[in-house]
Design an enzyme around this catalytic site. Structure first.
Site: not given
Length: 488
Positions: A201, A384
């Site tokens: 991320e 994810e």
């Protein structure tokens, strides 16, 4: 509606949210080790010893934190619970956990390596053999069980000593330490691991816990990210040379962004918002900064510390595939207080929310898949996706989690429509998280994602017993049918 046999189905975890064993096997302290538990009402904090000798805490969220006074050092307090120290004790249960995951038919497992387990301070010349052996055991067992290892090299934490000496990613010295760390991994695991992620991320890595920096100003952040871009590019180039056929990505925190209305100002604000968050993955996927980067730097008063050779480094280390998380969508209005932030936005009156107030938007996943494939023309990978919920287990640890099944069914159908109808090239899907673990944002166990229940509360109490939820067998059927069961 059925996916090809080579589609990768799996699950994803993070070291500091599940491993535990923080002081075992020669592991050094990590920046997340100073982060306390919390919940929706009481945010997690980094505990500090201040220059006057008192202790305090600085608000620690995934995205931001307050600047710290000069001389503040992270401190472990006896009266606070630090979830990363125990996780779900995966350090001692990893064989059992991997067998449970493989039992669903998964053929890929995404996990992260703790940098401080390989180089305890981040600055050693030689890696810690016990740390390498631990992850080699996981990789070998994954392969034995028929699961491809998908390795995240840097999942939001820095060795504590490295953060304190160099102020984490704000220094170019950290780049050299990271490259040495990557080289040790490639030398040891290069013949066994094909899929790598250099960072997790990347657009949400900020603050002491994730980035190792003491200052929260924009100039520090954007220069730290510049150093991460360079580190990633060097790792990609080195990885291609050391491991021919390897594939490198960087995990990007995605969200479907919609204009709040069709008012032109809201539509333009929506475009600007997308640029602020795509800045990160645009740079890494393309191997150069986008033209609009200069506008962001000018608006925020940022001066990037360019050094000779930086442009060539970025160009030589562009990503092979684009990987991302997807949990929710947001709306953006011109007058929104979050319009200028990298992440986040407003809710959507047309969508229902999860227990944690996140809009549930399956069509947004199809939207994002199409947008990314149009934008980059590179293979994609959803690494994810999942729903945090409050699970009520019976006396045997069993959970009737039909709400999770509904969430996953709708999102997986949207994914399949993007692949089979829209012809998006998507390599695979790893659910977050297939086994309950500590929440990154709140530090609690009550926010559960898995189809395996772990008997542990927010303070680490419990037997750590693993129990299959109703969603476990449901997911097993989905994988066995290559998604066809979703349409029955």
């Amino acid at each position: 509606m059925k996916l090809s046999e080579d589609f990768l189905w799996g699950g994803a975890t993070a070291d500091f949210q599940c491993e535990g064993g923080y002081d075992e096997g020669g592991r050094g302290l990590s920046t997340h080790d100073f982060e306390t538990d919390g919940n929706q009402e009481n945010p997690r904090v980094i505990t500090w010893k201040l220059p006057d000798g008192t202790t305090g805490g600085s608000r620690s969220s995934f995205f931001f934190y307050e600047d710290l006074p000069d001389g503040a050092v992270p401190t472990l307090l006896d009266d606070r619970y630090y979830p990363s120290h125990k996780g779900i004790d995966h350090y001692h249960h990893w064989r059992e956990d991997l067998e449970l995951l493989a039992g669903t038919g998964m053929n890929v497992y995404r996990f992260s390596i703790s940098w401080s387990r390989i180089f305890p301070t981040g600055m050693e010349e030689e890696p810690n053999e016990a740390g390498l052996a631990f992850y080699e055991g996981i990789i070998d067992f994954c392969l034995e069980l028929g699961m491809e290892p998908l390795v995240t090299i840097h999942h939001d934490n820095v060795p504590y000593a490295l953060a304190e000496k160099y102020d984490g990613w704000s220094s170019r010295e950290t780049i050299e330490c990271y490259v040495r760390y990557c080289k040790a991994l490639f030398e040891r695991f290069g013949t066994k691991v094909k899929y790598w992620l250099t960072f997790n991320e990347i657009n949400a890595v900020r603050g002491y816990a994730a980035c190792g920096t003491h200052k929260a100003d924009n100039n520090t952040h954007y220069n730290a990210v510049h150093n991460m871009f360079l580190a990633s590019a060097r790792a990609v180039k080195m990885g291609h040379e050391m491991m021919p056929g390897s594939m490198f990505g960087t995990m990007y925190a995605s969200s479907a962004f919609y204009p709040a209305t069709c008012k032109p100002e809201d539509v333009f604000a929506h475009m600007q918002k997308r640029r602020r968050t795509y800045y990160y993955i645009d740079t890494m996927a393309r191997g150069h900064y986008p033209a609009y980067a200069q506008d962001i730097w000018d608006r925020k008063g940022i001066t990037i510390d360019w050094q000779p050779g930086d442009e060539e480094t970025l160009a030589a280390g562009a990503l092979d595939y684009v990987t991302f998380s997807y949990y929710r969508s947001n709306t953006i209005a011109a007058d929104s207080p979050r319009a200028d932030e990298v992440m986040g936005g407003e809710g959507n009156p047309y969508l229902k929310n999860s227990d944690w107030g996140w809009p549930v938007d399956p069509l947004g996943l199809r939207y994002v898949l199409n947008e990314f494939y149009d934008r980059y023309e590179k293979p994609l990978f959803i690494v994810e996706n999942g729903m945090g919920a409050i699970d009520k287990a019976d006396e045997n640890g069993y959970v009737e989690d039909d709400y999770r099944i509904d969430y996953l069914r709708d999102h997986l159908k949207a994914m399949m429509e993007a692949i089979l109808v829209d012809h998006v090239d998507c390599l695979g899907y790893t659910m977050w998280a297939p086994i309950d673990l500590v929440s990154l944002s709140t530090g609690e166990m009550a926010k559960r994602y898995g189809f395996v229940y772990v008997d542990m509360d927010d303070k680490g109490n419990g037997t750590c017993r693993r129990t299959k939820k109703k969603s476990y067998d449901w997911m097993k059927d989905v994988i066995a049918s290559q998604g066809a069961s979703l349409w029955e």
